[in-house]
Design a protein around this motif. Structure first.
Motif, PDB file in Angstrom:
ATOM      1  N   UNK A 132     -41.854 -16.756 -43.253  1.00  0.00           N
ATOM      2  CA  UNK A 132     -40.449 -17.041 -43.938  1.00  0.00           C
ATOM      3  C   UNK A 132     -39.597 -18.388 -43.460  1.00  0.00           C
ATOM      4  N   UNK A 133     -40.175 -18.942 -42.361  1.00  0.00           N
ATOM      5  CA  UNK A 133     -38.859 -20.004 -41.949  1.00  0.00           C
ATOM      6  C   UNK A 133     -39.619 -21.385 -41.713  1.00  0.00           C
ATOM      7  N   UNK A 134     -40.861 -21.587 -41.955  1.00  0.00           N
ATOM      8  CA  UNK A 134     -41.340 -23.092 -41.498  1.00  0.00           C
ATOM      9  C   UNK A 134     -41.660 -24.042 -42.627  1.00  0.00           C
ATOM     10  N   UNK A 135     -41.223 -23.449 -44.043  1.00  0.00           N
ATOM     11  CA  UNK A 135     -41.354 -24.227 -45.133  1.00  0.00           C
ATOM     12  C   UNK A 135     -42.655 -24.667 -45.460  1.00  0.00           C
ATOM     13  N   UNK A 136     -43.945 -23.879 -44.854  1.00  0.00           N
ATOM     14  CA  UNK A 136     -45.185 -24.213 -45.078  1.00  0.00           C
ATOM     15  C   UNK A 136     -45.640 -25.139 -43.761  1.00  0.00           C
ATOM     16  N   UNK A 137     -44.866 -25.397 -42.889  1.00  0.00           N
ATOM     17  CA  UNK A 137     -45.529 -26.048 -41.949  1.00  0.00           C
ATOM     18  C   UNK A 137     -46.040 -24.951 -40.870  1.00  0.00           C
ATOM     19  N   UNK A 138     -47.124 -25.550 -39.894  1.00  0.00           N
ATOM     20  CA  UNK A 138     -47.739 -24.768 -38.930  1.00  0.00           C
ATOM     21  C   UNK A 138     -46.866 -24.507 -37.692  1.00  0.00           C
ATOM     22  N   UNK A 139     -46.603 -23.408 -37.120  1.00  0.00           N
ATOM     23  CA  UNK A 139     -46.019 -22.992 -36.157  1.00  0.00           C
ATOM     24  C   UNK A 139     -46.732 -23.709 -34.805  1.00  0.00           C
ATOM     25  N   UNK A 140     -46.335 -25.045 -34.244  1.00  0.00           N
ATOM     26  CA  UNK A 140     -47.419 -25.547 -33.295  1.00  0.00           C
ATOM     27  C   UNK A 140     -46.881 -26.042 -31.982  1.00  0.00           C
ATOM     28  N   UNK A 141     -45.858 -25.018 -31.408  1.00  0.00           N
ATOM     29  CA  UNK A 141     -45.396 -25.482 -30.260  1.00  0.00           C
ATOM     30  C   UNK A 141     -45.280 -24.111 -29.317  1.00  0.00           C
ATOM     31  N   UNK A 142     -45.399 -23.954 -27.864  1.00  0.00           N
ATOM     32  CA  UNK A 142     -45.156 -22.906 -27.200  1.00  0.00           C
ATOM     33  C   UNK A 142     -43.879 -22.203 -27.113  1.00  0.00           C
ATOM     34  N   UNK A 143     -44.140 -20.929 -27.015  1.00  0.00           N
ATOM     35  CA  UNK A 143     -42.863 -20.147 -26.643  1.00  0.00           C
ATOM     36  C   UNK A 143     -43.306 -19.482 -25.311  1.00  0.00           C
ATOM     37  N   UNK A 144     -42.106 -19.449 -24.179  1.00  0.00           N
ATOM     38  CA  UNK A 144     -42.273 -19.179 -23.095  1.00  0.00           C
ATOM     39  C   UNK A 144     -42.217 -17.416 -22.985  1.00  0.00           C
ATOM     40  N   UNK A 145     -43.122 -16.863 -22.266  1.00  0.00           N
ATOM     41  CA  UNK A 145     -42.779 -15.507 -21.968  1.00  0.00           C
ATOM     42  C   UNK A 145     -42.115 -15.309 -20.805  1.00  0.00           C
ATOM     43  N   UNK A 146     -41.013 -14.800 -20.747  1.00  0.00           N
ATOM     44  CA  UNK A 146     -39.802 -14.798 -19.436  1.00  0.00           C
ATOM     45  C   UNK A 146     -39.538 -13.092 -19.205  1.00  0.00           C
ATOM     46  N   UNK A 147     -40.583 -12.586 -19.135  1.00  0.00           N
ATOM     47  CA  UNK A 147     -40.110 -10.948 -19.310  1.00  0.00           C
ATOM     48  C   UNK A 147     -39.696 -10.767 -17.696  1.00  0.00           C
ATOM     49  N   UNK A 148     -40.075 -11.550 -16.899  1.00  0.00           N
ATOM     50  CA  UNK A 148     -39.381 -11.383 -15.628  1.00  0.00           C
ATOM     51  C   UNK A 148     -38.160 -11.976 -15.115  1.00  0.00           C
ATOM     52  N   UNK A 149     -37.660 -12.853 -16.224  1.00  0.00           N
ATOM     53  CA  UNK A 149     -36.137 -13.324 -16.097  1.00  0.00           C
ATOM     54  C   UNK A 149     -35.888 -14.476 -15.319  1.00  0.00           C
ATOM     55  N   UNK A 150     -37.299 -15.115 -14.860  1.00  0.00           N
ATOM     56  CA  UNK A 150     -37.065 -16.056 -13.952  1.00  0.00           C
ATOM     57  C   UNK A 150     -36.640 -17.376 -14.464  1.00  0.00           C
ATOM     58  N   UNK A 151     -37.105 -17.940 -15.594  1.00  0.00           N
ATOM     59  CA  UNK A 151     -36.569 -19.086 -16.244  1.00  0.00           C
ATOM     60  C   UNK A 151     -35.041 -18.902 -16.810  1.00  0.00           C
ATOM     61  N   UNK A 152     -34.845 -17.669 -17.355  1.00  0.00           N
ATOM     62  CA  UNK A 152     -33.535 -17.577 -17.897  1.00  0.00           C
ATOM     63  C   UNK A 152     -32.359 -17.426 -16.532  1.00  0.00           C
TER      64      UNK A 152
END
Length: 261
Positions: A132-152
């Protein structure tokens, strides 16, 4: 795909900031991680200012495990956080950044997102973002999993209510933080939005241009500046030095001179 993708639909709740209760699997993951999480205190939290060394961390992402400073390498980097997966405003934002990624690539800028949920959840979410949101572009960068809240915690990506829950077993919703970090790992620009307000990706790109031109040319940029427009000569530079460095320039006031670069 995750089983639950229902949003809270209360008219008095900011729908873009929150999502439905996590699946049983994600609840289990959260429980496992929180059992080993450290105590978060204000005394232990870094104070990040413009010019600070960006705190380093190791984390799982949708592209595998990373060491953040190694990920930055010799590039500029934009680290930006999101309240939760499968939320509407975040979906539009991540997609818009993906669509603009070629522009960031041209400027030697890496993108990396963050949400306080698992990499498995992020990967499922990416398919929605591409739909729905990339206008046809591939999603090509990482998303950090911060479930332990350390980076936040390290980057203070939490509002007052989130801070109250930092040491609880409840999920937290990070605010929309943006950090532009240079190749020396120094924080050069900080933006913080509430969960309800979507970011302007063009403004983030504009800020990158302004920072890079300022570094390369020794200038400042005026209000609403766009790449290619006149820039400001710092008052510390004499007229003679300005003429030698920039050639022609306009003097609007003794302290305000503009030129082209």
């Amino acid at each position: 795909m995750l089983a639950a993708r229902q949003f809270l639909r209360s008219s008095t709740t900011v729908a873009c900031a929150f999502k439905a209760a996590p699946t049983l699997r994600s609840q289990s993951l959260l429980s496992q991680r929180f059992q080993s999480s450290v105590k978060f205190t204000q005394e232990n939290q870094p104070r990040i200012r413009i010019g600070s060394l960006a705190p380093n961390f190791k984390a799982e992402t949708t592209s595998g495990a990373i060491d953040f400073h190694e990920y930055i390498g010799d590039s500029w980097t934009i680290l930006f956080s999101h309240p939760a997966d499968f939320t509407p405003v975040c979906t539009t934002e991540l997609g818009a950044f993906a669509a603009l990624k070629p522009e960031f690539d041209q400027r030697n800028v890496k993108l990396i997102g963050l949400s306080a949920e698992s990499a498995e959840s992020h990967k499922a979410w990416i398919s929605d973002i591409e739909d729905v949101s990339t206008h046809g572009a591939k999603f090509d960068y990482p998303i950090i999993a911060d479930i332990n809240k350390e980076v936040a915690f390290l980057y203070d990506m939490i509002d007052v209510e989130g801070w109250k829950n930092m040491n609880n077993k409840e999920p937290i919703f990070t605010v929309r933080s943006v950090f532009i970090i240079d190749p020396a790992k120094k924080v050069r620009l900080i933006m913080t939005y509430p969960a309800s307000t979507g970011r302007n990706t063009s403004e983030v790109l504009r800020c990158v241009d302004a920072l890079q031109v300022a570094d390369n040319k020794g200038i400042a940029t005026p209000v609403d500046w766009q790449l290619g427009q006149d820039v400001i000569i710092p008052p510390s530079v004499s007229d003679e030095a300005a003429k030698a460095k920039f050639g022609e320039f306009k003097t609007l006031k003794s302290y305000l001179r503009t030129t082209k670069v």
